[in-house]
Design an enzyme around this catalytic site. Structure first.
Site, PDB file in Angstrom:
ATOM      1  N   GLU A   1       3.424  -7.954 -17.750  1.00  0.00           N
ATOM      2  CA  GLU A   1       2.697  -6.709 -17.494  1.00  0.00           C
ATOM      3  C   GLU A   1       2.246  -6.074 -18.804  1.00  0.00           C
ATOM      4  O   GLU A   1       2.881  -6.247 -19.850  1.00  0.00           O
ATOM      5  CB  GLU A   1       3.578  -5.733 -16.708  1.00  0.00           C
ATOM      6  CG  GLU A   1       3.828  -6.163 -15.291  1.00  0.00           C
ATOM      7  CD  GLU A   1       2.556  -6.455 -14.513  1.00  0.00           C
ATOM      8  OE1 GLU A   1       1.692  -5.559 -14.427  1.00  0.00           O
ATOM      9  OE2 GLU A   1       2.396  -7.587 -14.011  1.00  0.00           O
TER      10      GLU A   1
ATOM     11  N   TYR B   1     -32.842  28.782  16.036  1.00  0.00           N
ATOM     12  CA  TYR B   1     -31.457  28.341  16.229  1.00  0.00           C
ATOM     13  C   TYR B   1     -31.215  28.133  17.716  1.00  0.00           C
ATOM     14  O   TYR B   1     -31.331  29.078  18.513  1.00  0.00           O
ATOM     15  CB  TYR B   1     -30.449  29.362  15.690  1.00  0.00           C
ATOM     16  CG  TYR B   1     -29.049  29.004  16.140  1.00  0.00           C
ATOM     17  CD1 TYR B   1     -28.484  27.778  15.774  1.00  0.00           C
ATOM     18  CD2 TYR B   1     -28.307  29.849  16.963  1.00  0.00           C
ATOM     19  CE1 TYR B   1     -27.226  27.411  16.218  1.00  0.00           C
ATOM     20  CE2 TYR B   1     -27.037  29.485  17.407  1.00  0.00           C
ATOM     21  CZ  TYR B   1     -26.509  28.257  17.024  1.00  0.00           C
ATOM     22  OH  TYR B   1     -25.275  27.885  17.472  1.00  0.00           O
TER      23      TYR B   1
ATOM     24  N   ALA C   1       0.836  -1.215   0.000  1.00  0.00           N
ATOM     25  CA  ALA C   1       0.000   0.000   0.000  1.00  0.00           C
ATOM     26  C   ALA C   1       0.864   1.256   0.000  1.00  0.00           C
ATOM     27  O   ALA C   1       0.506   2.272   0.570  1.00  0.00           O
ATOM     28  CB  ALA C   1      -0.912  -0.013   1.214  1.00  0.00           C
TER      29      ALA C   1
ATOM     30  N   ARG D   1     -26.496  19.911  13.885  1.00  0.00           N
ATOM     31  CA  ARG D   1     -25.100  20.035  13.445  1.00  0.00           C
ATOM     32  C   ARG D   1     -24.154  19.073  14.133  1.00  0.00           C
ATOM     33  O   ARG D   1     -23.508  18.299  13.482  1.00  0.00           O
ATOM     34  CB  ARG D   1     -24.634  21.472  13.615  1.00  0.00           C
ATOM     35  CG  ARG D   1     -24.473  22.152  12.261  1.00  0.00           C
ATOM     36  CD  ARG D   1     -24.320  23.619  12.418  1.00  0.00           C
ATOM     37  NE  ARG D   1     -23.050  23.967  13.016  1.00  0.00           N
ATOM     38  CZ  ARG D   1     -22.857  25.046  13.781  1.00  0.00           C
ATOM     39  NH1 ARG D   1     -23.865  25.852  14.032  1.00  0.00           N
ATOM     40  NH2 ARG D   1     -21.685  25.312  14.264  1.00  0.00           N
TER      41      ARG D   1
ATOM     42  N   GLY E   1       8.367  -0.195  -7.202  1.00  0.00           N
ATOM     43  CA  GLY E   1       7.642  -1.324  -7.753  1.00  0.00           C
ATOM     44  C   GLY E   1       7.222  -2.333  -6.697  1.00  0.00           C
ATOM     45  O   GLY E   1       7.695  -2.310  -5.562  1.00  0.00           O
ATOM     46  N   THR E   2       6.311  -3.242  -7.109  1.00  0.00           N
ATOM     47  CA  THR E   2       5.723  -4.183  -6.147  1.00  0.00           C
ATOM     48  C   THR E   2       6.759  -5.182  -5.606  1.00  0.00           C
ATOM     49  O   THR E   2       6.685  -5.589  -4.447  1.00  0.00           O
ATOM     50  CB  THR E   2       4.543  -4.940  -6.796  1.00  0.00           C
ATOM     51  OG1 THR E   2       4.955  -5.417  -8.091  1.00  0.00           O
ATOM     52  CG2 THR E   2       3.352  -4.030  -6.972  1.00  0.00           C
TER      53      THR E   2
ATOM     54  N   ALA F   1     -41.655  29.752  17.250  1.00  0.00           N
ATOM     55  CA  ALA F   1     -41.081  29.973  15.919  1.00  0.00           C
ATOM     56  C   ALA F   1     -40.116  31.152  15.957  1.00  0.00           C
ATOM     57  O   ALA F   1     -40.394  32.170  16.577  1.00  0.00           O
ATOM     58  CB  ALA F   1     -42.188  30.237  14.916  1.00  0.00           C
TER      59      ALA F   1
ATOM     60  N   ARG G   1     -39.604  43.846  25.540  1.00  0.00           N
ATOM     61  CA  ARG G   1     -39.817  44.639  24.329  1.00  0.00           C
ATOM     62  C   ARG G   1     -40.571  45.908  24.693  1.00  0.00           C
ATOM     63  O   ARG G   1     -41.163  46.012  25.776  1.00  0.00           O
ATOM     64  CB  ARG G   1     -40.609  43.850  23.290  1.00  0.00           C
ATOM     65  CG  ARG G   1     -41.903  43.242  23.798  1.00  0.00           C
ATOM     66  CD  ARG G   1     -42.723  42.713  22.647  1.00  0.00           C
ATOM     67  NE  ARG G   1     -43.529  41.553  22.951  1.00  0.00           N
ATOM     68  CZ  ARG G   1     -44.787  41.594  23.386  1.00  0.00           C
ATOM     69  NH1 ARG G   1     -45.377  42.754  23.619  1.00  0.00           N
ATOM     70  NH2 ARG G   1     -45.459  40.482  23.598  1.00  0.00           N
TER      71      ARG G   1
ATOM     72  N   ARG H   1      -2.548   6.965 -11.558  1.00  0.00           N
ATOM     73  CA  ARG H   1      -3.697   7.028 -12.453  1.00  0.00           C
ATOM     74  C   ARG H   1      -4.947   7.591 -11.775  1.00  0.00           C
ATOM     75  O   ARG H   1      -5.940   7.889 -12.425  1.00  0.00           O
ATOM     76  CB  ARG H   1      -3.982   5.623 -13.030  1.00  0.00           C
ATOM     77  CG  ARG H   1      -2.935   5.191 -14.037  1.00  0.00           C
ATOM     78  CD  ARG H   1      -2.936   3.690 -14.260  1.00  0.00           C
ATOM     79  NE  ARG H   1      -2.257   2.962 -13.172  1.00  0.00           N
ATOM     80  CZ  ARG H   1      -2.115   1.647 -13.111  1.00  0.00           C
ATOM     81  NH1 ARG H   1      -2.591   0.890 -14.079  1.00  0.00           N
ATOM     82  NH2 ARG H   1      -1.486   1.075 -12.100  1.00  0.00           N
TER      83      ARG H   1
HETATM   84  C1  UD1 Z   1      -0.484  -5.049 -10.400  1.00  0.00           C
HETATM   85  C2  UD1 Z   1       0.257  -6.263 -10.976  1.00  0.00           C
HETATM   86  C3  UD1 Z   1      -0.547  -6.831 -12.142  1.00  0.00           C
HETATM   87  C4  UD1 Z   1      -1.930  -7.200 -11.653  1.00  0.00           C
HETATM   88  C5  UD1 Z   1      -2.625  -6.022 -10.958  1.00  0.00           C
HETATM   89  C6  UD1 Z   1      -3.877  -6.517 -10.251  1.00  0.00           C
HETATM   90  C7  UD1 Z   1       2.655  -5.889 -10.651  1.00  0.00           C
HETATM   91  C8  UD1 Z   1       3.923  -5.505 -11.298  1.00  0.00           C
HETATM   92  N1  UD1 Z   1       1.570  -5.868 -11.435  1.00  0.00           N
HETATM   93  O1  UD1 Z   1      -0.534  -4.047 -11.387  1.00  0.00           O
HETATM   94  O2  UD1 Z   1       0.089  -7.982 -12.674  1.00  0.00           O
HETATM   95  O3  UD1 Z   1      -2.706  -7.653 -12.747  1.00  0.00           O
HETATM   96  O4  UD1 Z   1      -1.763  -5.444  -9.959  1.00  0.00           O
HETATM   97  O5  UD1 Z   1      -4.588  -5.452  -9.692  1.00  0.00           O
HETATM   98  O6  UD1 Z   1       2.659  -6.233  -9.480  1.00  0.00           O
HETATM   99  N2  UD1 Z   1       2.722  -0.617  -4.527  1.00  0.00           N
HETATM  100  C9  UD1 Z   1       3.667  -0.427  -3.523  1.00  0.00           C
HETATM  101  N3  UD1 Z   1       4.923  -0.001  -3.880  1.00  0.00           N
HETATM  102  C10 UD1 Z   1       5.286   0.222  -5.170  1.00  0.00           C
HETATM  103  C11 UD1 Z   1       4.321   0.036  -6.182  1.00  0.00           C
HETATM  104  C12 UD1 Z   1       3.052  -0.388  -5.821  1.00  0.00           C
HETATM  105  O7  UD1 Z   1       3.387  -0.636  -2.350  1.00  0.00           O
HETATM  106  O8  UD1 Z   1       6.432   0.601  -5.380  1.00  0.00           O
HETATM  107  C13 UD1 Z   1       1.371  -1.021  -4.129  1.00  0.00           C
HETATM  108  C14 UD1 Z   1       0.329  -0.004  -4.517  1.00  0.00           C
HETATM  109  O9  UD1 Z   1       0.078   0.887  -3.439  1.00  0.00           O
HETATM  110  C15 UD1 Z   1      -0.881  -0.862  -4.846  1.00  0.00           C
HETATM  111  C16 UD1 Z   1      -0.307  -2.201  -5.236  1.00  0.00           C
HETATM  112  O10 UD1 Z   1       1.052  -2.207  -4.820  1.00  0.00           O
HETATM  113  O11 UD1 Z   1      -1.735  -1.033  -3.741  1.00  0.00           O
HETATM  114  C17 UD1 Z   1      -0.388  -2.477  -6.741  1.00  0.00           C
HETATM  115  O12 UD1 Z   1       0.221  -1.434  -7.464  1.00  0.00           O
HETATM  116  P1  UD1 Z   1      -0.390  -0.904  -8.816  1.00  0.00           P
HETATM  117  O13 UD1 Z   1       0.478   0.176  -9.314  1.00  0.00           O
HETATM  118  O14 UD1 Z   1      -1.825  -0.632  -8.667  1.00  0.00           O
HETATM  119  O15 UD1 Z   1      -0.177  -2.186  -9.763  1.00  0.00           O
HETATM  120  P2  UD1 Z   1      -1.011  -2.520 -11.073  1.00  0.00           P
HETATM  121  O16 UD1 Z   1      -0.516  -1.716 -12.205  1.00  0.00           O
HETATM  122  O17 UD1 Z   1      -2.445  -2.491 -10.779  1.00  0.00           O
HETATM  123 MG    MG Z   2      -3.517  -1.749  -9.195  1.00  0.00          MG
END
Ligand code: UD1
Ligand code: MG
Length: 463
Positions: free
Chosen positions: A158, A370, A11, A337, A81-82, A384, A444, A17
């Site tokens: 990918e 109020y 996360a 409120r 990256g993941t 009122a 008054r 995007r």
């Molecule tokens: C990813 C998968 C893809 C899959 C899709 C499913 C990879 C490379 N690709 O693509 O194969 O079909 O999910 O939904 O894994 N995140 C991090 N650190 C990072 C990058 C991302 O923690 O450096 C987290 C993001 O917060 C997110 C999750 O990983 O919650 C997935 O990242 P996202 O960029 O959405 O990957 P997708 O392009 O959807």
């Molecule tokens: Mg995703």
């Protein structure tokens, strides 16, 4: 509970995007941040000390959103990256050698039962890992699954790296994996960033495992809904609608009437009792609890509030952080409120605003008033147009209206002020001094009547 299973939720990403300043996993679907849906699913299967979230972008905010769950955190300072995200969690998970489920924080519809089935599939297999896959009519954006005849995974490609032929594959990677942890850790360092995105893809471990003679199986889902990942606000809206539909459907099955349910918004944390009716376009939000046999009018909004049984909230009424006891009536067109308590059988009518006010049992403020920082004792009547002047430009002051008191229409109550039980305030008064019990207060000018004045004027001007 599954022992020796740990969960790792990625996360840390910004979610480019989404075109947002806010981290993607903090965007809400069904009224709940995306990441919370995922965390809740894992906590159905494991205690919080076996769940770790990798945070990075807006780490503090994401951690705060999850603080009440007691899960662990790992920091990914730079989002490369993941695959890199999993590397960053290696230390936090040191020594874990059972099964490791890796999943993404942007996949909020995933159920605990599907996660459980993934784990069971891996337990019953001789593979090094199992990946949840599914077929999509439009697989655009997802990683494509390359499999052999036995259904074993050969690679995940990918979108950005895929050949036109591979892009036609409809089986996609859900991003939910169950690994034998001790086989994953040593292979992570073999992931390279030699792809068009320049990222370390977790999905590359499929090929890496294969090079080492380790096989990866697929757990193929028939219904792809659960694994829909959210990358854009269009996908967010679609998943939000799905979650809303699920919630209203469940409420209806549990005995709540919902008129035009497709227009009604109910957050996941809301509870509503039997035989309550919700009108069209109503929004019931946050941690609201509504009793039985209530009626929530059309386009009313009730947020983080507690309503007893048989409460009526009229159309176009706002109730925030307030409490209305059994048989209370508020609205139409009223605004509670925050910090209000409308006791049993009390009534708040149209164009009445309450703030930090207690309206005692059976008391009424039915039109155009109020009441701020006020205590209205039971059975008092607020006429009122009554206004509490609770603010002197510097501080807020209290107004207390005693039991059964009658405040005439268009009264101005300048706080701090006490109006005694059973007393009367004459209509149109400006009350600056406290009124003893059972008294009549007139604040008054006495009326002046000049007999024949109008007739004489007419005669003078017509001459
Ligand atoms: C990813 C998968 C893809 C899959 C899709 C499913 C990879 C490379 N690709 O693509 O194969 O079909 O999910 O939904 O894994 N995140 C991090 N650190 C990072 C990058 C991302 O923690 O450096 C987290 C993001 O917060 C997110 C999750 O990983 O919650 C997935 O990242 P996202 O960029 O959405 O990957 P997708 O392009 O959807
Ligand atoms: Mg995703």
């Amino acid at each position: 509970m599954h022992d020796r299973v740990a969960f790792l939720i990625l996360a840390a990403g910004l979610g480019t995007r989404m075109k947002s300043r806010k981290a993607k996993v903090l965007h809400r679907a069904g009224g709940v941040p995306l990441i919370e849906h995922v965390v809740k699913a894992t906590l159905d299967l494991a205690p919080p000390d076996r769940v770790t979230a990798v945070v990075g972008h807006q780490a503090g905010e994401v951690q705060a959103a999850l603080s009440r769950y007691g899960v662990g955190f790992a920091l990914q300072r730079e989002q490369k990256g993941t695959g890199h995200a999993v590397q960053c969690a290696r230390e936090a998970l040191a020594g874990h050698d059972g099964l490791l489920v890796v999943l993404y924080g942007d996949c909020p519809l995933l159920s605990a039962s599907t996660l459980g089935a993934l784990i069971e599939t891996q337990r019953g297999a001789d593979t090094a890992a199992t990946v949840i896959t599914t077929e999509l009519d439009d697989p655009t954006g997802y990683g494509r699954v390359i499999a052999d005849e036995q259904g074993r995974l050969l690679a995940i490609v990918e979108q950005k790296s895929a050949t036109p032929e591979q892009l036609r594959i409809r089986e996609i990677n859900s991003g939910i994996y169950c690994f034998q942890a001790e086989l994953l850790w040593p292979r992570l360092d073999e992931i390279r960033d030699d792809n068009p995105a320049g990222e370390y893809y977790l999905t590359d471990v499929v090929e890496i495992f294969r090079r080492h003679g380790l096989s990866i199986g697929a757990y193929r889902l028939k219904d792809p809904t659960e694994v829909l990942g959210i990358n854009t606000r269009v996908e967010l809206a679609a998943v939000d609608k799905l979650l809303r539909d699920r919630k209203t459907r469940q409420l209806m099955l549990d005995g709540v009437s919902i008129e035009r349910p497709e227009t009604v918004t109910v957050d996941a944390g809301v509870r509503i009792g039997m035989d309550t009716t919700i009108g069209p376009f109503a929004q019931i939000l946050g941690e609201t609890v509504i009793g039985e046999e209530c009626r929530i009018g059309a386009a009313a909004i009730v947020e983080n509030s507690v309503l007893g049984d048989r409460v009526e909230v009229g159309p176009f009424t706002l109730v925030n952080d307030s409490r209305v006891d059994a048989g209370g009536r508020v609205g139409p067109f009223a605004r509670l409120r925050f910090g209000n308590h409308v006791e049993a059988g009390a009534a708040v009518g149209n164009f009445v605003e309450l703030k930090k006010t207690r309206l005692g049992a059976g008391a009424k403020a039915l039109h155009l008033a109020y009441l701020g920082d006020a205590v209205i004792e039971p059975d008092a009547n607020i006429g009122a147009g009554t206004i509490t002047c609770n603010y002197d430009g510097v501080t807020k002051h209290q107004t207390r209206v005693g039991r059964g008191a009658f405040v005439g229409s268009n009264s101005t109550l300048v706080a701090p002020l006490e109006i005694g039980a059973g007393s009367y305030v004459a209509a149109g008064s400006v009350i600056t001094d406290s009124v003893p019990a059972d008294a009549l207060a007139l604040g008054r000018e006495r009326q002046v009547v000049k007999p024949d004045w109008a007739r004489r004027r007419r005669e003078k001007t017509s001459r």
